[in-house]
Design a protein around this motif. Structure first.
Motif, short mmCIF file in Angstrom:
data_model
loop_
_atom_site.label_atom_id
_atom_site.label_comp_id
_atom_site.label_asym_id
_atom_site.label_seq_id
_atom_site.Cartn_x
_atom_site.Cartn_y
_atom_site.Cartn_z
N ASP A 45 -4.64 -0.61 -7.59
CA ASP A 45 -5.21 -2.77 -7.39
C ASP A 45 -6.15 -2.48 -6.14
N ASP A 46 -6.27 -4.08 -5.98
CA ASP A 46 -7.60 -4.59 -5.31
C ASP A 46 -6.83 -4.46 -3.83
N SER A 47 -5.25 -4.99 -4.07
CA SER A 47 -4.79 -5.13 -2.77
C SER A 47 -5.15 -3.63 -1.82
N THR A 48 -4.45 -2.92 -2.53
CA THR A 48 -4.44 -1.11 -2.17
C THR A 48 -5.91 -1.33 -2.22
N LEU A 49 -6.93 -0.85 -2.56
CA LEU A 49 -8.44 -0.66 -2.48
C LEU A 49 -8.55 -1.17 -0.99
N VAL A 50 -7.76 -2.45 -0.58
CA VAL A 50 -8.19 -3.49 0.46
C VAL A 50 -7.99 -2.19 1.28
N SER A 51 -6.63 -2.69 1.15
CA SER A 51 -5.22 -1.60 2.37
C SER A 51 -6.59 -0.65 2.62
N LEU A 52 -7.02 0.81 1.73
CA LEU A 52 -7.08 1.74 2.08
C LEU A 52 -8.63 1.76 2.93
N CYS A 53 -9.62 0.42 2.38
CA CYS A 53 -10.74 0.18 3.19
C CYS A 53 -10.39 0.30 4.41
N ASN A 54 -9.48 -0.74 5.15
CA ASN A 54 -9.29 -1.14 6.31
C ASN A 54 -9.01 -0.08 7.10
N GLN A 55 -8.09 1.19 6.20
CA GLN A 55 -7.81 2.37 7.37
C GLN A 55 -9.43 3.21 7.14
N GLY A 56 -9.96 3.08 6.88
CA GLY A 56 -11.59 4.21 7.13
C GLY A 56 -12.06 4.66 5.90
N TYR A 57 -11.49 4.53 4.63
CA TYR A 57 -11.84 4.90 3.53
C TYR A 57 -12.62 4.21 3.20
N GLN A 113 0.89 -1.32 -0.28
CA GLN A 113 -0.06 -0.70 0.43
C GLN A 113 0.96 1.15 0.15
N ALA A 114 1.86 1.16 1.17
CA ALA A 114 2.22 2.06 0.70
C ALA A 114 3.46 2.20 -0.66
N GLN A 115 4.01 2.10 -1.44
CA GLN A 115 4.43 1.72 -2.41
C GLN A 115 3.78 2.33 -3.54
N ILE A 117 -9.25 11.25 -3.27
CA ILE A 117 -9.24 11.27 -4.54
C ILE A 117 -8.42 11.03 -5.13
N HIS A 118 -7.17 10.23 -5.90
CA HIS A 118 -6.66 9.90 -7.05
C HIS A 118 -6.44 10.76 -7.66
N CYS A 119 -4.56 11.03 -8.33
CA CYS A 119 -4.46 10.88 -9.41
C CYS A 119 -2.90 10.07 -9.47
N TRP A 120 -2.22 10.73 -10.26
CA TRP A 120 -0.72 10.03 -11.03
C TRP A 120 -0.24 10.64 -9.22
N ASN A 121 0.31 11.96 -9.48
CA ASN A 121 1.08 12.01 -8.80
C ASN A 121 0.15 12.57 -7.28
N GLY A 122 -0.40 13.52 -7.18
CA GLY A 122 -1.05 13.40 -6.47
C GLY A 122 -1.17 14.95 -5.56
N ILE A 123 -0.47 15.99 -6.67
CA ILE A 123 -0.37 17.42 -7.06
C ILE A 123 -0.96 17.61 -7.29
N HIS A 124 -1.72 18.11 -8.85
CA HIS A 124 -2.50 18.74 -9.74
C HIS A 124 -3.78 18.12 -9.93
N ALA A 125 -5.03 17.07 -10.29
CA ALA A 125 -6.06 17.33 -10.51
C ALA A 125 -6.60 16.93 -8.79
N THR A 132 -0.43 8.47 -7.31
CA THR A 132 0.16 6.81 -7.19
C THR A 132 1.10 6.39 -7.75
N THR A 133 1.66 5.50 -7.42
CA THR A 133 3.27 5.88 -8.03
C THR A 133 3.46 5.08 -9.78
N ASN A 134 2.90 4.59 -9.71
CA ASN A 134 2.46 3.61 -10.93
C ASN A 134 1.91 4.59 -11.94
N GLN A 135 1.18 5.72 -12.10
CA GLN A 135 0.37 6.49 -12.52
C GLN A 135 -0.62 5.79 -13.06
N ARG A 136 -1.71 4.66 -12.33
CA ARG A 136 -2.23 3.87 -12.89
C ARG A 136 -3.51 3.81 -11.78
#
Length: 181
Positions: free
Chosen positions: A47-59, A20-22, A112-120, A40-44
Motif C-alpha cells: 500500500d502507499d504507506s509502505t511505499l512511502v516508508s520504503l522511499c524514506n529508506q532510500g528505495y 511498514q514492518a508488518q 523486488i517483492h513477491c508474496w513470501n520473499g522466497i520464490h519469485a 509481503t505479509t498480506n500476499q498483496r
C-alpha cells in the motif's frame, strides 16, 4: 505545546515504522545498498504507506511480481520519489533487470517483492547476481536453492536448472556485490 507536537510526531513515525514492518517480510539484501528482495505479509501489492516508508529508506524502484499490483509513483521526504511497478514476467526477468540497472546506475536502490520473499523475488535476485555481480549460472543456482527445502516450491528444481544456464550479458559489476559463496 512544542513538546506535545514533538511527541505526536514521534508516535506517528513509530506507528509508520510498525506498519511498514508488518507489511514487509523476509527482506534480504541481495546486493548491499543496491538490490533487495522481500515478501509481503498480506500476499498483496504494497500500500502507499509502505511505499512511502520504503522511499524514506532510500528505495527508488520497487517491483511486485504477481498479478494485482499497480504502477505508480510516491513522493517522500526531501522530494525523493519511488516508482512502483507491477511486472508479472518474473520467470523471464530481462525487463525487470534492465529497469533495475537503470535505477541503480542513477544511484537508486531496488526492491523486488513477491508474496513470501522466497520464490519469485529470490529468482529475480539470483538473475541480478549474474547480471550485476558477474556470478556464474552455477553460483546463481546455489544462491536460489539455499534455504529452500525440497518440495517447498514445486518449481524449485526447474527454476534452478534455468539459472544454471545463465551467462552475464556484459553489464559491469556494481558496488555492493557479495563474494560468490
Amino acid at each position: 505545546m512544542n513538546k506535545l507536537v514533538m511527541l505526536a510526531a514521534f508516535a506517528i513515525s513509530m506507528v509508520a515504522a510498525q506498519v511498514q514492518a508488518q507489511q514487509v517480510r523476509n527482506s534480504q539484501d541481495v546486493i548491499r545498498g543496491a538490490f533487495a528482495r522481500s515478501g509481503t505479509t498480506n500476499q498483496r501489492a504494497f500500500d502507499d504507506s509502505t511505499l512511502v516508508s520504503l522511499c524514506n529508506q532510500g528505495y527508488t524502484y520497487v517491483v511486485y511480481v504477481y498479478a494485482g499490483g499497480r504502477n505508480g509513483t510516491v513522493t517522500c521526504g526531501g522530494g525523493r520519489t519511488l516508482t512502483y511497478v507491477n511486472n508479472t514476467n518474473w520467470k523471464d526477468p530481462s525487463a525487470i533487470i534492465r529497469q533495475a540497472r537503470s535505477a541503480i546506475d542513477k544511484g537508486g536502490k531496488v526492491l523486488i517483492h513477491c508474496w513470501n520473499g522466497i520464490h519469485a523475488s529470490k529468482y529475480v535476485g539470483a538473475v541480478a547476481l549474474v547480471e550485476f555481480c558477474g556470478f556464474s549460472g552455477a553460483q546463481a543456482k546455489e544462491f536460489f536453492v539455499r534455504g529452500i527445502r525440497d518440495g517447498e516450491i514445486s518449481s524449485r528444481d526447474s527454476l534452478a536448472a534455468k539459472l544454471g544456464q545463465l551467462r552475464n550479458s556484459g553489464g559491469g559489476v556494481i558496488s555492493g556485490c557479495p563474494s560468490a559463496r
